[in-house]
Structures are given as C-alpha cells and as structure tokens.
Write a protein that holds these residues in place. Sequence first.
Motif, PDB file in Angstrom:
ATOM      1  N   ASN A  65      43.176  35.177  28.826  1.00 52.68           N
ATOM      2  CA  ASN A  65      41.793  34.767  28.597  1.00 52.68           C
ATOM      3  C   ASN A  65      41.058  35.794  27.732  1.00 52.68           C
ATOM      4  N   LYS A  66      40.798  35.414  26.508  1.00 52.28           N
ATOM      5  CA  LYS A  66      40.102  36.320  25.605  1.00 52.28           C
ATOM      6  C   LYS A  66      38.593  36.281  25.840  1.00 52.28           C
ATOM      7  N   LYS A  67      38.143  35.290  26.592  1.00 51.65           N
ATOM      8  CA  LYS A  67      36.697  35.165  26.822  1.00 51.65           C
ATOM      9  C   LYS A  67      36.181  36.204  27.816  1.00 51.65           C
ATOM     10  N   LEU A  68      37.014  36.525  28.824  1.00 58.33           N
ATOM     11  CA  LEU A  68      36.570  37.432  29.880  1.00 58.33           C
ATOM     12  C   LEU A  68      37.282  38.773  29.805  1.00 58.33           C
ATOM     13  N   ARG A  69      36.491  39.835  29.667  1.00 57.47           N
ATOM     14  CA  ARG A  69      37.020  41.195  29.843  1.00 57.47           C
ATOM     15  C   ARG A  69      36.474  41.670  31.175  1.00 57.47           C
ATOM     16  N   ASP A  70      37.316  41.643  32.186  1.00 57.13           N
ATOM     17  CA  ASP A  70      36.847  41.874  33.552  1.00 57.13           C
ATOM     18  C   ASP A  70      36.658  43.365  33.840  1.00 57.13           C
ATOM     19  N   CYS A  71      35.991  43.635  34.976  1.00 57.03           N
ATOM     20  CA  CYS A  71      35.807  45.015  35.437  1.00 57.03           C
ATOM     21  C   CYS A  71      36.641  45.218  36.699  1.00 57.03           C
ATOM     22  N   ARG A  72      36.660  46.439  37.197  1.00 62.17           N
ATOM     23  CA  ARG A  72      37.541  46.764  38.329  1.00 62.17           C
ATOM     24  C   ARG A  72      36.917  46.459  39.689  1.00 62.17           C
ATOM     25  N   ILE A  73      35.599  46.611  39.779  1.00 60.45           N
ATOM     26  CA  ILE A  73      34.909  46.409  41.057  1.00 60.45           C
ATOM     27  C   ILE A  73      34.124  45.097  40.984  1.00 60.45           C
ATOM     28  N   HIS A  74      34.058  44.376  42.108  1.00 57.59           N
ATOM     29  CA  HIS A  74      33.311  43.126  42.155  1.00 57.59           C
ATOM     30  C   HIS A  74      32.339  43.136  43.334  1.00 57.59           C
ATOM     31  N   LEU A  75      31.447  42.157  43.359  1.00 59.34           N
ATOM     32  CA  LEU A  75      30.398  42.130  44.377  1.00 59.34           C
ATOM     33  C   LEU A  75      30.977  42.043  45.788  1.00 59.34           C
ATOM     34  N   SER A  76      32.155  41.448  45.917  1.00 63.11           N
ATOM     35  CA  SER A  76      32.784  41.316  47.242  1.00 63.11           C
ATOM     36  C   SER A  76      33.337  42.649  47.762  1.00 63.11           C
ATOM     37  N   ASP A  77      33.463  43.643  46.868  1.00 63.54           N
ATOM     38  CA  ASP A  77      33.980  44.957  47.278  1.00 63.54           C
ATOM     39  C   ASP A  77      32.859  45.778  47.906  1.00 63.54           C
ATOM     40  N   ILE A  78      32.392  45.301  49.054  1.00 62.79           N
ATOM     41  CA  ILE A  78      31.154  45.813  49.646  1.00 62.79           C
ATOM     42  C   ILE A  78      31.253  47.272  50.066  1.00 62.79           C
ATOM     43  N   ASN A  79      32.471  47.769  50.268  1.00 57.50           N
ATOM     44  CA  ASN A  79      32.631  49.163  50.693  1.00 57.50           C
ATOM     45  C   ASN A  79      32.889  50.120  49.531  1.00 57.50           C
ATOM     46  N   LYS A  80      32.901  49.582  48.306  1.00 54.71           N
ATOM     47  CA  LYS A  80      33.118  50.440  47.141  1.00 54.71           C
ATOM     48  C   LYS A  80      31.781  50.790  46.496  1.00 54.71           C
ATOM     49  N   GLU A  81      31.652  52.056  46.118  1.00 52.22           N
ATOM     50  CA  GLU A  81      30.420  52.496  45.468  1.00 52.22           C
ATOM     51  C   GLU A  81      30.242  51.753  44.153  1.00 52.22           C
ATOM     52  N   GLY A  82      29.058  51.205  43.928  1.00 53.83           N
ATOM     53  CA  GLY A  82      28.777  50.517  42.676  1.00 53.83           C
ATOM     54  C   GLY A  82      28.893  49.008  42.743  1.00 53.83           C
ATOM     55  N   TYR A  83      29.216  48.454  43.948  1.00 55.62           N
ATOM     56  CA  TYR A  83      29.406  46.999  44.022  1.00 55.62           C
ATOM     57  C   TYR A  83      28.119  46.240  43.681  1.00 55.62           C
ATOM     58  N   LEU A  84      26.962  46.835  43.965  1.00 58.54           N
ATOM     59  CA  LEU A  84      25.693  46.175  43.635  1.00 58.54           C
ATOM     60  C   LEU A  84      25.367  46.261  42.145  1.00 58.54           C
ATOM     61  N   ASP A  85      26.053  47.156  41.426  1.00 61.18           N
ATOM     62  CA  ASP A  85      25.828  47.285  39.983  1.00 61.18           C
ATOM     63  C   ASP A  85      26.724  46.369  39.162  1.00 61.18           C
ATOM     64  N   THR A  86      27.614  45.618  39.814  1.00 60.32           N
ATOM     65  CA  THR A  86      28.547  44.770  39.065  1.00 60.32           C
ATOM     66  C   THR A  86      27.785  43.775  38.194  1.00 60.32           C
ATOM     67  N   THR A  87      28.180  43.715  36.919  1.00 61.08           N
ATOM     68  CA  THR A  87      27.433  42.949  35.921  1.00 61.08           C
ATOM     69  C   THR A  87      28.380  42.180  35.013  1.00 61.08           C
ATOM     70  N   LEU A  88      28.033  40.921  34.738  1.00 55.42           N
ATOM     71  CA  LEU A  88      28.751  40.147  33.718  1.00 55.42           C
ATOM     72  C   LEU A  88      27.803  39.916  32.552  1.00 55.42           C
ATOM     73  N   PHE A  89      28.156  40.448  31.380  1.00 54.61           N
ATOM     74  CA  PHE A  89      27.380  40.199  30.169  1.00 54.61           C
ATOM     75  C   PHE A  89      27.905  38.923  29.504  1.00 54.61           C
ATOM     76  N   ILE A  90      27.028  37.976  29.242  1.00 56.43           N
ATOM     77  CA  ILE A  90      27.398  36.769  28.497  1.00 56.43           C
ATOM     78  C   ILE A  90      26.916  36.972  27.072  1.00 56.43           C
ATOM     79  N   THR A  91      27.871  37.076  26.134  1.00 52.55           N
ATOM     80  CA  THR A  91      27.519  37.411  24.753  1.00 52.55           C
ATOM     81  C   THR A  91      27.891  36.274  23.811  1.00 52.55           C
ATOM     82  N   GLU A  92      27.376  36.341  22.598  1.00 56.64           N
ATOM     83  CA  GLU A  92      27.694  35.354  21.561  1.00 56.64           C
ATOM     84  C   GLU A  92      28.524  36.036  20.471  1.00 56.64           C
ATOM     85  N   GLY A  93      29.650  35.442  20.150  1.00 57.58           N
ATOM     86  CA  GLY A  93      30.440  35.950  19.026  1.00 57.58           C
ATOM     87  C   GLY A  93      31.285  37.157  19.364  1.00 57.58           C
TER      88      GLY A  93
END
Length: 624
Positions: free
Chosen positions: A386-414
């Motif tokens: 999937n070339k559309k999604l470049r994923d990150c390592r931590i997700h919102l469900s990783d409630i015990n990992k530092e930074g889970y509330l900062d997880t962000t998906l940028f939707i970009t054009e081009g």
Amino acid sequence: MEETKYTEDNIKSLDWKAHIRMRPGMYIGKLGDGSSGDDGIYILLKEVLDNSIDEFVMGSGKTIEISLQNNRLIVRDYGRGIPLGKVVDVVSKMNTGGKYDTKAFKKSVGLNGVGTKAVNALSSYFRVESTRDNQSVSAEFEKGVLINTEQLEETSRRKGTKVTFVPDEEIFKKYTYRQEYITKMLKNYVYLNPGLSIIFNGEKFYSEEGLKDLLGDSIAQENRLFPIIHLRGEDIEVALTFSKAQYSEEYHSFVNGQHTTQGGTHLAAFKEAVVKTIREFFGKNHDPSDIRKSITAAISIKVMEPVFESQTKTKLGSTDMGGNLPTVRTYIVDFLKRNLDNYLHKNTETADKLQRKILQAEKERKELSGIRKLAKDRAKKASLHNKKLRDCRIHLSDINKEGYLDTTLFITEGDSASGSITKSRNVNTQAVFSLKGKPLNSFGLSKKIVYENEEFNLLQAALNIEDSIEDLRYNNIVIATDADVDGMHIRLLIITFFLQFFPELIREGHLYIMQTPLFRVRNKKETIYCYSEQERRDAIKKLTGKPEITRFKGLGEISPDEFKNFIGDDIRLDPVMLDKDKTIDELLSFYMGKNTPDRQEFIIDNLRLEVDLVEEIQDEINQL
C-alpha cells in the motif's frame, strides 16, 4: 571499549514536583497547545473540577463557579472545604488525600492523590484557599514551590474551596484555551450530576434528566427513530435511541463521572447486553451489527475503587463493581435484560420501529456483503504494497505506550506533499495517507460508495473504523492540504466524507485541519515562519533591514528539513467542530448540495481574491 561507570552517583531521586515537570505525560497524558480536547491544559482543569464534583456527589455544594481570563482559571466550590490543617499537604505531597478512606468517598473519580499536585507542579502560579467553620487558610505556589501561606483567619465567606492556577508556558508552549472544549466538559459534568449548577464566565450549565439530556443535545428530535429510552438504577444510568441520519454506532460512556473516551469493560458489557436483550425480546438471533446499526447511546456506572488503564482514566479496566456487587458485565447485562425488556414490552410502537430498523439493516448488510468482501480482499492485497499509507509504530490502542495520545494520521494530496511529511515525520506516532487527487463528493450517497471507492475503502481500513470508532488507530486525523482553492476544496470533500459516514469522529474531536505557513521571512541570523498576514508584518518589523521573504504556494515546495518545523511540537491545528445549532444534514445541504442563491451570497460576502492579496504583498516587499 571503555566500561561506563555505574555507581551510587548515577542513582537520582527526584522530588514530587520535579518528577511531574520532567515526565508530565505520566500524569496528564499529553501536552498540546489547546487545539485538542484532550490536551493537558484541559486535564488540569478536569483534575481540579473532579474534587469539586466529588463534594457534590457526597451531598455538599450544589454550585461550582469557574472563571477564565487570560489563561488564568479560578474554580470555586461550596463543598466542605479541605481540612484547614492539611491545605498545603493536599496539593503538594504525593499520595495525600481524603479518598483513600472509602467511607468518605465511596465512588470517587480521583483516587490516587495525584491530581491537584500535578496541577500545582505544572502551573506558573497556583493558589488554594479553603474555608470552613468560619475560618480560612490559603497557600500560593509557583511551579510547585510554596511561596506564601496565610494561616488561620476568621471569615464570613461561605465554606468551600477556591483554586486559582495558570498553566506554565514552559511546559505548555503557546497554549490557548478553547471555550468549546471547556463547555463540552462542563455539559458532561451536569449531565452526570443532575441538580448540579456550573457557572462558567456567567453562563449557567444545568441538567434535570441526566443522560437523557445528553442524547437530547447530541441528536436532533427529527433524527431520532423513536423517543429516547432512559433507564436508571442505583449505580447505573442508560439512555439510548437510534439515528435516522447516521450509519455508525455512537457511544458516550462514563465511570464515576469520568468520560471514558476509550470505553472499557463497561462499554463492552453494554454493547453485549443491548444485543442479548433485543435478540431475546424478538426471539431471533439477529446479527449484532444489524441490531446496533445507527445506535446513539450513553451509559454511566459507579464503581467502588475503579481501576483505569492509564492515569488520564480514559479506559476502564475494572471487572468488578466493588463491595458485594457482581462483575461489571453481569451487573450491566442483568440491568438491561430486566429494564430494557420491560420498556419494549410496555412501548410496542418503539419495539415495532426497532424491529423494522433491524430488518432494514439486515437487508442492506446482505446487499452490501458481496461488495464488502471484494473491498476487503482488495484492501488486504493493497496493504501488502500500500503506497497510500505510511504507517507509524504506535497506535491509539497501545494505551500503555508513551505517546499513544499523540498518534496522528496526516491525509495529504499528491506525492510531493506526502513525501515531504513522510521524510520529516516522527515515525513512532505520525502516519501519512496520500490521496491521488480530489476525492469523490460523497454527499447524498449511501454507505455502498465507501466500499466501491478504493480510496475511501483504504482510508476506512487505515483508520480501522468500519464498524465503530472504538478501535480507531489514530487519536488525531489531520487534513494537510495546500492553502489554495484546490486545497480548500479537497478539505471540504474529506470533511463531507466524515460527516456523511463517520460523524462521531468529529463529535469526539478527532478531526483537524493543519495550518501551513504562507511565508518564510529570514535574514542571516534568524528564520520566522508566518501563518498569516499579521505574522508576516510582525516578522518584517522584528528582523528589520531587508529580510528575504518567500511565499509558499504549496506543501510540495517545502523541503523535509523545513517541514519538521511545522509538524513537531509547534504544529498548528484547527479542530473541525460541529455547530450545535445546525444538524449535519443542514450543513451538508448548504455546502455540498445543489448551488443555491444563499450559498452564492455567502461566497461573495466572504471571498477575497487571491490575486489582490498577492499584489498587496508584492507592493509591500518592493517598498522594503
């Protein structure tokens, strides 16, 4: 290789305030600048308010007054007041509080004695004053350090506690309180505590019918399939109806007055109980998704000494109600089986409408099943490359990992814009989804289009929101487009998609628009990025002389080295919020429906030609 020495000198013990200031995320989740409802500055207010709410729950103080002026918050309750000999200890000594003794606070929110200490340590100014028995004591702090105390003095003021604090700008960079988020928080408090009055900057919030009022405010009467079902028990309250206007499920869940935005054991039990009760009532083994489709519901329970999965208390982990009560699951299932079943037997018209809704959902699901299977197979294949999604390592469900509330998906054009963000992002918490062009206008279309349109289907899969937003993978969904006409149009089309099919993402405060710099003003010593005309003028004055001015036309022009300045700690986000006075149908019809004279007039009144702006800027540059 030389061995690193490890001695007693390497072992450090921080005092309470130093530890909170060094690791604020452990105590308040995330920092932020106030653009998100779960940013730290709102958690500070919540921690202070929770103590006042607990006083009301224990039968003391029916009014709370809140004032916000220039980032200075004052919270005054009329409860019992902190015991006068413990005023300093309660706000500055860890594991000190009145809630360890369950006789005093049986079903309290703040149980670990951390809340007000975190507020104190993270505030540039903090003052607490307690009044009881016609006497008062106060104490003042700066960044957790005691600077002044006033001992016992006689007073005629009413009993209670008054807390004043200013969040520290060293911790919360360039923050601003948004009154919309405070208002939402206060409304939840009064819904959960009927009879409580909260006055915020002169505006009064009050509820008589609790969760019924919450649903009444969140779903317009004309969009309800049937009147709100409102059920109350000793330690539980439930309200539910079904929407005519939205496809997905929407839940509001609370434990001991805490808004559990990520659900937990109580919400899982509630969803199971709804399905179980309705199946048994109709005597048919309906699919759970057909039963719960379009549900809008709220549940609040009270638990003895609840266990949450994080300090910010957004997900309940407790399996027991406490005391001699059964498990959370058994308690909720039994309550609904008894009360919801009784309600449906007594209200046959509601039961008939519910049955027709379930059968219609079943029909639509079967019609969609072939398309969904094809779409899922396509999404699986796409996910491998999937070339559309470049994923990150931590997700919102990783409630015990530092930074889970900062997880962000940028939707970009081009590709150019997504490439710049991808190279400069934080790979732990920031993911990128790239659009190939302008997405489809989904206004008025059915859910079928989400599966037929590859881009929508892949976006839905990336977010993991097909059935509900409970398993949402990113806390923040950020639309990152150029600040030009095409970029604005793409923003509108993406917002339309979410409003049409996943409005709860917007209601729960997950959708944002990223502000991007319009100009770069620099000299040999300093570079300033400007997001508005006024900021550009201020930068020119600050740098004096003849600074170099660059106008960015699109995100693709900004190099990855520069991009990291806009998506890190200094990221500027505008939350997408729903107008409480307009329904989603009204909003979509106005902006995305057939062109109307009203909309043409709106555009003319609000339009400023880009060319005029460019010419004005060029004239100013030439004069420098």
